[in-house]
Design an enzyme around this catalytic site. Structure first.
Site, PDB file in Angstrom:
ATOM      1  CE  LYS A   1      -1.082  22.452  16.346  1.00  0.00           C
ATOM      2  NZ  LYS A   1       0.053  23.249  15.917  1.00  0.00           N
TER       3      LYS A   1
HETATM    4  C1  LIG Z   1       3.554  27.818  17.451  1.00  0.00           C
HETATM    5  C2  LIG Z   1       3.930  26.426  17.775  1.00  0.00           C
HETATM    6  N1  LIG Z   1       4.748  26.181  18.816  1.00  0.00           N
HETATM    7  C3  LIG Z   1       5.114  24.934  19.136  1.00  0.00           C
HETATM    8  C4  LIG Z   1       4.689  23.834  18.414  1.00  0.00           C
HETATM    9  C5  LIG Z   1       5.106  22.451  18.792  1.00  0.00           C
HETATM   10  O1  LIG Z   1       4.046  21.730  19.331  1.00  0.00           O
HETATM   11  P1  LIG Z   1       3.974  20.144  19.232  1.00  0.00           P
HETATM   12  O2  LIG Z   1       5.268  19.635  19.702  1.00  0.00           O
HETATM   13  O3  LIG Z   1       2.872  19.762  20.126  1.00  0.00           O
HETATM   14  O4  LIG Z   1       3.715  19.805  17.822  1.00  0.00           O
HETATM   15  C6  LIG Z   1       3.820  24.047  17.331  1.00  0.00           C
HETATM   16  C7  LIG Z   1       3.331  22.893  16.571  1.00  0.00           C
HETATM   17  O5  LIG Z   1       2.482  22.947  15.787  1.00  0.00           O
HETATM   18  C8  LIG Z   1       3.426  25.360  17.013  1.00  0.00           C
HETATM   19  O6  LIG Z   1       2.617  25.598  15.981  1.00  0.00           O
END
Ligand SMILES: Cc1ncc(COP(=O)(O)O)c(C=O)c1O
Length: 427
Positions: free
Chosen positions: A157
């Site tokens: 991330k």
């Molecule tokens: C590109 C992307 N996909 C999926 C998610 C979902 O992730 P999470 O459920 O851990 O927040 C996020 C969350 O920020 C994201 O930025």
């Protein structure tokens, strides 16, 4: 955005207005910084951060993927996130830790620049709007392809990945939609600009597999909730036409929570509103994140976050005052008695020892009367309910690891303000 009193920067709490960086901050120029999105919810037991452990773990995973060495331990970042919520007197908020490369050398290769960490909290309502949460949003399949997994790596991330997200989101918004759905380099559905995506058809939930998408913690929660609700789930690739003919579709993410999709590329999805399965998942999700740990308490595990082990001091009356290593919750355990001489004298019980052996049995002994007993098989005990731990002896940090099929939708919450120790029900 409303300011909060403090920001955590490089290990200290600084005033909001003083949390500044130099314009030569390396991450500003080349886009390498890892971050997390976390939410704390108000629950009847106090403010609780939802699945904080997993998010701190993913932050460190992102840094590992990027080759950035975080100058703090996981425990320090975990504690700092909790402290930030407390210190800023937030009851519900969003928490944003960021690991970035500070100023020093310029040029792409700057291995000796300092790695810096900030944590900010702020109030953040429904990411895709309250109306969107209730009635669903309109999505557009993006003309931008999701980053190739071998480019900036989707498991991380990292801020750089969000240039791709921003392009897609802007295109969607400027074309009259609320959110984008990006396709992977092979043309299969990947994810939203900041969410994972699910479709429902004939009662089965389908979501793309992990290699091309961020391993969303909400996605993992949805899969666990669905298992508990006996809703079949499939993880496989699918193309945009499967979304067009879905009965229901929804986005999920920490920020977006569970947001129904009512329309994709101008095609109505199902009835054009939140479908019954999405509604069930959404309701259960909100119950979970704002839950009381009542009803899921298993003696020996923390009633606040469900973790094991806890540690405890024996009190004079033979009860153990237990504290959770993970969330800091405290409670009183049952009164201990020696099964042979029946003493609950804490001096004798101080010597009541429990040691695991290879089969998972505990040998418990009272040194006052020298009696000993082969204790319970802990693995048997866990079979009845959470946490389903195959490897109960592993360090506590791994116990909350999200393993599909293991994590059950108990409130896996790291409480900030655990209530006073309460009398524990008998085991
Ligand atoms: C590109 C992307 N996909 C999926 C998610 C979902 O992730 P999470 O459920 O851990 O927040 C996020 C969350 O920020 C994201 O930025």
């Amino acid at each position: 955005m409303d300011k909060t009193p403090y920001i955590w920067l490089d290990g200290s709490f600084v005033d909001w207005d003083k949390a500044n960086v130099h314009v030569l901050t390396h991450s500003l120029h080349y886009g390498m910084a890892a971050f997390e999105g976390i939410r704390a919810y108000r629950t009847p037991g106090g403010t609780a951060v939802f699945r904080l452990h997993e998010r701190v773990r993913r932050l460190f995973d992102s840094c590992q993927i990027m080759g950035m060495k975080v100058p703090y331990s996981r425990e320090q970042v975990f504690e700092a996130c909790r402290e930030m919520v407390k210190k800023n007197s937030m009851d519900e908020c969003y928490i944003r830790p960021l690991v970035f490369i500070g100023d020093g050398a310029m040029g792409v290769y700057a291995p000796n620049n300092p790695i810096r960490v900030s944590i900010v909290v702020w109030k953040w309502g429904a990411y895709l709007g309250e109306e969107g949460l209730k009635r669903g949003i309109r999505a557009k399949v993006s003309s931008f392809t999701r980053n190739h997994p071998n480019a900036t790596m989707n498991k991380a991330k990292v801020t750089a990945n969000y240039v791709n997200s921003m392009l897609a989101k802007r295109e969607a918004r400027e074309s009259g939609f609320d959110e984008a759905i990006l396709l992977d380099p092979a043309g299969m559905i990947a994810e939203g600009s900041g969410e994972n995506v699910f479709v429902v058809r004939d009662g089965t939930l389908t979501t793309p597999p992990l290699p091309n998408v961020l391993g969303g913690i909400t996605r993992d929660t949805v899969l666990a909730l669905a298992a508990d609700l006996k809703i079949p789930t499939v993880t496989r690739n699918f193309a945009r036409d499967e979304v067009y003919i879905a009965d229901e579709a929804f986005f999920c993410g920490t920020a977006a929570e569970i947001t129904p999709i009512r329309d994709v590329d101008g095609r109505q999805i199902g009835e054009g509103r939140m479908g019954p399965i999405t509604q069930k998942i959404q309701e259960t999700y909100f119950e979970l994140v704002r839950a009381l740990p009542e009803g899921v308490w298993t003696p020996g595990t923390c009633p606040w976050c469900g973790s094991f082990p806890a540690y405890g001091d024996l009190m004079e009356d033979g009860r153990r005052r237990l504290s959770c290593l993970l969330c800091g919750g405290a409670w009183l355990g049952p009164r201990l008695r020696c099964p042979f001489c029946d003493t609950s004298d804490s001096r004798a019980l101080t010597h009541l020892v429990a040691e695991g052996n290879e089969e998972g049995y505990f040998i418990e002994a009272c040194r006052a009367c020298r009696g000993y007993i082969k204790g319970v098989d802990r693995r048997q005990r866990w079979n009845a309910g959470p946490p389903l731990l195959e490897d109960w002896a592993s360090p506590h940090l791994d116990l909350h690891a999200s393993r599909e099929g293991y994590w059950r939708p108990t409130p896996c919450l790291a409480h900030l303000l655990p209530p006073d120790a309460a009398e524990a029900p008998p085991p």
